[in-house]
Scaffold this active site. Structure first.
Site, mmCIF file in Angstrom:
data_model
loop_
_atom_site.group_PDB
_atom_site.id
_atom_site.type_symbol
_atom_site.label_atom_id
_atom_site.label_comp_id
_atom_site.label_asym_id
_atom_site.label_seq_id
_atom_site.Cartn_x
_atom_site.Cartn_y
_atom_site.Cartn_z
ATOM 1 N N LYS A 107 22.999 49.978 31.158
ATOM 2 C CA LYS A 107 23.567 51.087 30.384
ATOM 3 C C LYS A 107 24.976 50.724 29.929
ATOM 4 C CE LYS A 107 20.866 54.515 32.977
ATOM 5 N NZ LYS A 107 20.874 55.741 33.808
ATOM 6 N N GLY A 138 17.428 56.991 32.183
ATOM 7 C CA GLY A 138 17.340 58.403 32.521
ATOM 8 C C GLY A 138 18.092 58.729 33.784
ATOM 9 N N SER A 140 18.875 58.811 37.221
ATOM 10 C CA SER A 140 18.328 58.090 38.379
ATOM 11 C C SER A 140 19.434 57.387 39.139
ATOM 12 C CB SER A 140 17.304 57.054 37.899
ATOM 13 O OG SER A 140 17.855 56.272 36.846
ATOM 14 N N LYS A 193 27.253 58.638 28.702
ATOM 15 C CA LYS A 193 27.381 59.588 29.815
ATOM 16 C C LYS A 193 28.308 59.040 30.897
ATOM 17 C CE LYS A 193 24.537 57.140 32.600
ATOM 18 N NZ LYS A 193 24.695 56.728 34.021
ATOM 19 N N ARG A 257 29.052 55.882 40.629
ATOM 20 C CA ARG A 257 30.246 55.038 40.668
ATOM 21 C C ARG A 257 31.284 55.515 39.656
ATOM 22 N NH1 ARG A 257 27.423 49.307 40.052
ATOM 23 N NH2 ARG A 257 25.483 50.476 40.154
ATOM 24 N N ILE A 281 30.491 47.055 39.608
ATOM 25 C CA ILE A 281 30.799 47.300 38.198
ATOM 26 C C ILE A 281 30.844 48.799 37.910
ATOM 27 C CG2 ILE A 281 29.982 47.019 35.829
ATOM 28 C CD1 ILE A 281 30.994 44.444 36.951
ATOM 29 N N GLU A 283 30.611 50.715 34.749
ATOM 30 C CA GLU A 283 30.312 50.486 33.338
ATOM 31 C C GLU A 283 31.104 51.399 32.407
ATOM 32 O OE1 GLU A 283 28.784 48.183 31.837
ATOM 33 O OE2 GLU A 283 27.116 47.394 33.017
#
Length: 338
Positions: A107, A138, A140, A193, A257, A281, A283
């Protein structure tokens, strides 16, 4: 039908997805660079750094050789950080000798080019070495999938038959997959998101409550939708699993995270301190830069993204950034152009 699936990336999400595939009866190999980690997977059937409580199915085989991992694979699942996608895709292309379906479950947006992950994969992997590209995304968390919590996500492809194949690979009594043909919308929602989750965490770190959380999630979804539509997405995608669904879970879960990183920023920690503390990480940090630059390029108003960019990259105080958002000129709610 039993399939051979290569999973590229033995992090928490790659490991959890490998478990789903193995429990569904498929032959699963998982590739990574870290020799100690691959050795742990093969000898002890654990991956303690990422999922400390998980016992990995013994049928999953860890591989240090990418060529060996992808050999004769029916499908190859990329689950590496966004910044590594292009490099790993190039190595895959060099060593692939057949034509598997390419799936990705990462993502983000590529730095510099601002490209979606599927665009990078299609650039680097020629058509004679892929039968298609499918996005798996999605709401998760690996920690919950690993213990069989009920999870529903989306398989998106421009060719619905490819999405349906991925649906059949993964679906079981705790992991349900829906199909979608809006690749742009699914990937955009998945990437952006994480930015809003940073903001939701920061709001909490500043001491604000549920009203503020609802505000940033709702207005965050509005600007995700604005950018997505400007990129060519179907606006309905953003009220689905990869839009509002993923936004909810990432902005509210202790497993997130990005939320945890934002929370530390809100409490006054520097970005360097936050990233060092996380150990994995985040993101949303790099995606914020890419999305901010893309919004400038496409002339899309994204005040939350801009505020988070200013905090991360311009050194602005978090509390001041939140105040400036609240003091903007009044706007009309239901317009994509606002």
């Amino acid at each position: 039908m039993k399939q051979k699936v290569a999973v590229l990336g033995p992090g928490s999400w790659g490991t959890a997805l490998a478990q789903v595939l193995a429990e569904n009866g498929h032959e699963v190999r998982i590739w990574g660079h870290n020799e100690a980690q691959i050795d742990e997977i093969n000898k002890h059937h654990t991956n303690h750094h990422y999922l400390p409580d998980l016992v990995i199915p013994e049928s999953i085989k860890g591989k240090l050789s990418l060529e060996e991992c992808i050999q004769d694979a029916d499908a190859v699942l990329f689950v590496v950080p966004t910044k590594a996608i292009r490099t790993v895709a190039q190595e895959f292309t060099e060593k692939c000798k057949n034509q598997p379906l390419i799936i990705h479950a990462s993502k983000g947006l590529e730095q510099g080019s601002h490209k979606r992950i599927s665009e990078v994969l299609m650039e680097e992997i020629p058509t004679n070495k892929r039968s298609g590209v499918v996005v798996l995304s999605g709401p998760s968390h690996a920690e919950e999938v690993a213990v069989h919590d009920i999870t529903t996500i989306t398989a998106a492809s421009e060719t619905i038959a490819e999405a349906t194949y991925v649906q059949s690979l993964f679906m079981n009594d705790y992991f349900r997959i829906y199909t979608n043909d809006d690749v742009i919308g699914v990937e955009t929602g998945a990437a952006l998101k994480n930015i809003i989750a940073l903001g939701a965490g920061a709001i909490r770190g500043l001491g604000f409550g549920d009203d503020a959380k609802a505000a940033i999630m709702t207005r965050g979804l509005a600007e995700i939708s604005r950018l997505g539509v400007a990129m060519g997405a179907n606006p309905l995608t953003f009220i689905g699993l990869s839009g509002v669904g993923d936004l909810i879970v990432t902005c509210t879960s202790v497993h997130s995270r990005n939320w945890r990183a934002g929370n530390l920023l809100g409490k006054g920690h520097s970005l360097d301190e936050v990233l060092e503390n996380m150990g994995m990480i985040v993101e949303g940090v790099s995606t914020t830069k890419a999305a901010y630059e893309l919004s400038q390029q496409l002339d899309v108003d994204m005040p939350i993204t801009e505020a988070i960019y200013n905090v991360l990259y311009e050194g602005q105080d978090v509390k001041q950034a939140a105040k400036e958002i609240m003091l903007r000129d009044g706007k009309t709610e239901n317009e994509f152009s606002i």
